[in-house]
Scaffold this motif. Structure first.
Motif, mmCIF file in Angstrom:
data_model
loop_
_atom_site.group_PDB
_atom_site.id
_atom_site.type_symbol
_atom_site.label_atom_id
_atom_site.label_comp_id
_atom_site.label_asym_id
_atom_site.label_seq_id
_atom_site.Cartn_x
_atom_site.Cartn_y
_atom_site.Cartn_z
ATOM 1 N N LEU A 26 0.839 -1.208 0.000
ATOM 2 C CA LEU A 26 0.000 0.000 0.000
ATOM 3 C C LEU A 26 0.872 1.255 0.000
ATOM 4 C CD1 LEU A 26 -2.605 -1.119 2.702
ATOM 5 C CD2 LEU A 26 -3.125 -0.696 0.278
ATOM 6 N N TYR A 27 0.453 2.258 -0.733
ATOM 7 C CA TYR A 27 1.154 3.542 -0.694
ATOM 8 C C TYR A 27 0.903 4.244 0.639
ATOM 9 C CZ TYR A 27 2.015 3.112 -5.701
ATOM 10 O OH TYR A 27 2.441 2.685 -6.941
ATOM 11 N N LEU A 28 -0.279 4.015 1.197
ATOM 12 C CA LEU A 28 -0.693 4.676 2.434
ATOM 13 C C LEU A 28 -0.682 3.652 3.567
ATOM 14 C CD1 LEU A 28 -1.929 7.325 3.633
ATOM 15 C CD2 LEU A 28 -4.166 6.330 3.124
ATOM 16 N N ALA A 29 0.104 3.897 4.588
ATOM 17 C CA ALA A 29 0.150 2.969 5.726
ATOM 18 C C ALA A 29 -1.132 3.101 6.540
ATOM 19 C CB ALA A 29 1.356 3.271 6.609
ATOM 20 N N PRO A 30 -1.883 2.018 6.715
ATOM 21 C CA PRO A 30 -3.140 2.106 7.468
ATOM 22 C C PRO A 30 -2.885 2.249 8.967
ATOM 23 C CG PRO A 30 -2.713 -0.166 6.845
ATOM 24 C CD PRO A 30 -1.641 0.661 6.182
ATOM 25 N N ASP A 31 -3.846 2.873 9.657
ATOM 26 C CA ASP A 31 -3.769 2.987 11.111
ATOM 27 C C ASP A 31 -4.259 1.723 11.798
ATOM 28 O OD1 ASP A 31 -2.994 5.915 11.443
ATOM 29 O OD2 ASP A 31 -4.756 6.077 10.151
ATOM 30 N N HIS A 32 -5.092 0.961 11.096
ATOM 31 C CA HIS A 32 -5.628 -0.275 11.652
ATOM 32 C C HIS A 32 -5.981 -1.220 10.501
ATOM 33 C CE1 HIS A 32 -7.202 -2.560 15.071
ATOM 34 N NE2 HIS A 32 -8.193 -2.950 14.281
ATOM 35 N N ILE A 33 -6.005 -2.514 10.811
ATOM 36 C CA ILE A 33 -6.321 -3.527 9.803
ATOM 37 C C ILE A 33 -7.504 -4.360 10.267
ATOM 38 C CG2 ILE A 33 -5.485 -5.598 8.614
ATOM 39 C CD1 ILE A 33 -2.616 -4.490 9.020
ATOM 40 N N LEU A 34 -8.435 -4.593 9.373
ATOM 41 C CA LEU A 34 -9.516 -5.558 9.585
ATOM 42 C C LEU A 34 -9.210 -6.744 8.682
ATOM 43 C CD1 LEU A 34 -12.592 -3.130 9.415
ATOM 44 C CD2 LEU A 34 -11.451 -3.989 11.468
ATOM 45 N N THR B 206 -3.906 -13.702 11.194
ATOM 46 C CA THR B 206 -3.057 -12.727 11.883
ATOM 47 C C THR B 206 -1.924 -12.362 10.937
ATOM 48 O OG1 THR B 206 -3.574 -13.665 14.050
ATOM 49 C CG2 THR B 206 -1.617 -12.272 13.892
ATOM 50 N N ILE B 207 -1.822 -11.086 10.608
ATOM 51 C CA ILE B 207 -0.816 -10.635 9.647
ATOM 52 C C ILE B 207 0.440 -10.201 10.406
ATOM 53 C CG2 ILE B 207 -0.364 -9.072 7.720
ATOM 54 C CD1 ILE B 207 -3.392 -8.702 7.466
ATOM 55 N N PRO B 208 1.613 -10.699 10.027
ATOM 56 C CA PRO B 208 2.848 -10.367 10.753
ATOM 57 C C PRO B 208 3.380 -8.967 10.415
ATOM 58 C CG PRO B 208 3.340 -11.869 8.945
ATOM 59 C CD PRO B 208 1.849 -11.718 8.981
ATOM 60 N N VAL B 209 2.610 -7.951 10.821
ATOM 61 C CA VAL B 209 3.034 -6.555 10.666
ATOM 62 C C VAL B 209 2.773 -5.830 11.979
ATOM 63 C CG1 VAL B 209 2.662 -6.430 8.161
ATOM 64 C CG2 VAL B 209 0.774 -5.898 9.719
ATOM 65 N N ASN B 210 3.487 -4.763 12.198
ATOM 66 C CA ASN B 210 3.377 -4.009 13.446
ATOM 67 C C ASN B 210 2.285 -2.943 13.342
ATOM 68 O OD1 ASN B 210 4.018 -3.305 16.080
ATOM 69 N ND2 ASN B 210 5.557 -1.809 15.449
ATOM 70 N N ILE B 211 1.080 -3.396 13.041
ATOM 71 C CA ILE B 211 -0.085 -2.520 12.943
ATOM 72 C C ILE B 211 -1.233 -3.226 13.663
ATOM 73 C CG2 ILE B 211 -1.748 -1.392 11.393
ATOM 74 C CD1 ILE B 211 0.394 -1.477 9.202
ATOM 75 N N GLY B 212 -1.965 -2.475 14.475
ATOM 76 C CA GLY B 212 -3.094 -3.063 15.184
ATOM 77 C C GLY B 212 -4.102 -3.658 14.215
ATOM 78 N N GLN B 213 -4.658 -4.810 14.581
ATOM 79 C CA GLN B 213 -5.592 -5.468 13.672
ATOM 80 C C GLN B 213 -6.707 -6.165 14.431
ATOM 81 O OE1 GLN B 213 -3.178 -8.961 11.780
ATOM 82 N NE2 GLN B 213 -1.706 -7.420 12.435
ATOM 83 N N THR B 214 -7.855 -6.213 13.788
ATOM 84 C CA THR B 214 -9.027 -6.907 14.307
ATOM 85 C C THR B 214 -9.291 -8.109 13.422
ATOM 86 O OG1 THR B 214 -9.985 -4.837 15.126
ATOM 87 C CG2 THR B 214 -11.476 -6.719 14.877
#
Length: 260
Positions: free
Chosen positions: A157-165, A170-178
């Protein structure tokens, strides 16, 4: 107005016909006009139900949008087939989108899926695709390969998301996710991602069908149908088959192209 005129008027976009015109038509005694009005009001009712469903699906995203935060929906297609890649998509939608028909991609016809896919591409803030090869699947196992390819979609993504749904992973990235079970039916963003991933993978399998027409990939998407298994036995495995999947692993024969 002629019946043809009435039909053209009522075929306009829902909500564009004025109340005065509708009141006037309801006073018309012609049965043809009554039938057209009945069809129109059924379409209005269907649209209202669709919009109500749409607002329920954007519930999870709405809180982030209200705080000017970006939320990405992530989903995958192709974990179960014997052949072809696993494809993931990450989609960031704007708060003012009108993607009323977004749903779990499996619930949509191919024609509707293609139409909604185009709408998603027109309205999304950002879209990214991840593709996991059969070799990656064989090396990592399908579950972990899917996680890695979801990570690729997020990182693309060009834009880093603040949260992931995300749908049940479980995605191995350092971003909060639901993590949601059947998220493609519960979240607008995940539903959009499921459609993007499905259309993208279908197009890849269509190209593979040109290379390996004996396997019927246009009809089975690489899944282990009777047709596919018979072809696997007769022609052997191709470079896009997954060796870690039992029916493929049992096949010793290698596919030979017509030019071999």
């Amino acid at each position: 107005m002629t019946i043809k005129d009435v039909k053209e008027l009522l075929n306009q976009e829902i909500g564009s016909v004025s109340k005065d015109d509708l009141d006037l038509l309801q006073e018309d005694e012609r049965s043809g006009v009554h039938n057209l009005l009945a069809q129109y009001f059924r379409k209005v009712e269907q649209q209202q139900k669709l919009i109500e469903k749409f607002h329920k699906k954007e519930f999870l995203e709405r809180d982030y949008w209200n705080h000017n935060l970006f939320v990405a929906g992530v989903d995958e297609v192709g974990r179960g087939p014997l052949a072809g890649p696993v494809v993931t998509a990450a989609v960031i939608l704007p708060a003012n989108n009108t993607l009323y028909e977004v749903d779990d991609s499996k619930k949509l016809t191919a024609k509707k899926r293609d139409r909604v896919y185009r709408q998603i591409c027109e309205q999304a803030i950002d879209i990214s695709i991840g593709i996991g090869s059969p070799q990656l699947i064989d090396q990592e196992n399908i579950y972990h390969a899917t996680e890695l390819v979801m990570k690729d979609a997020i990182n693309g993504l060009y834009l880093a998301p603040d949260h992931i749904l995300v749908d049940a992973m479980t995605i191995p990235v350092n971003i909060g996710q639901t993590k949601l079970i059947k998220g493609d039916s519960k979240s607008l963003s995940i539903g959009a991602a499921s459609i993007v991933a499905k259309v993208s993978r279908d197009r890849l399998m269509s190209a593979y069908n040109e290379l390996y027409p004996e396997f019927g990939f246009l009809r089975n998407d690489g899944y282990g149908t009777s047709e596919h298994l018979k072809a696997l036995d007769k022609y052997g495995r191709t470079p896009i088959h997954r060796m870690s999947f039992s029916p493929v692993r049992k096949t010793n024969k290698l596919y030979q192209t017509p030019f071999s």
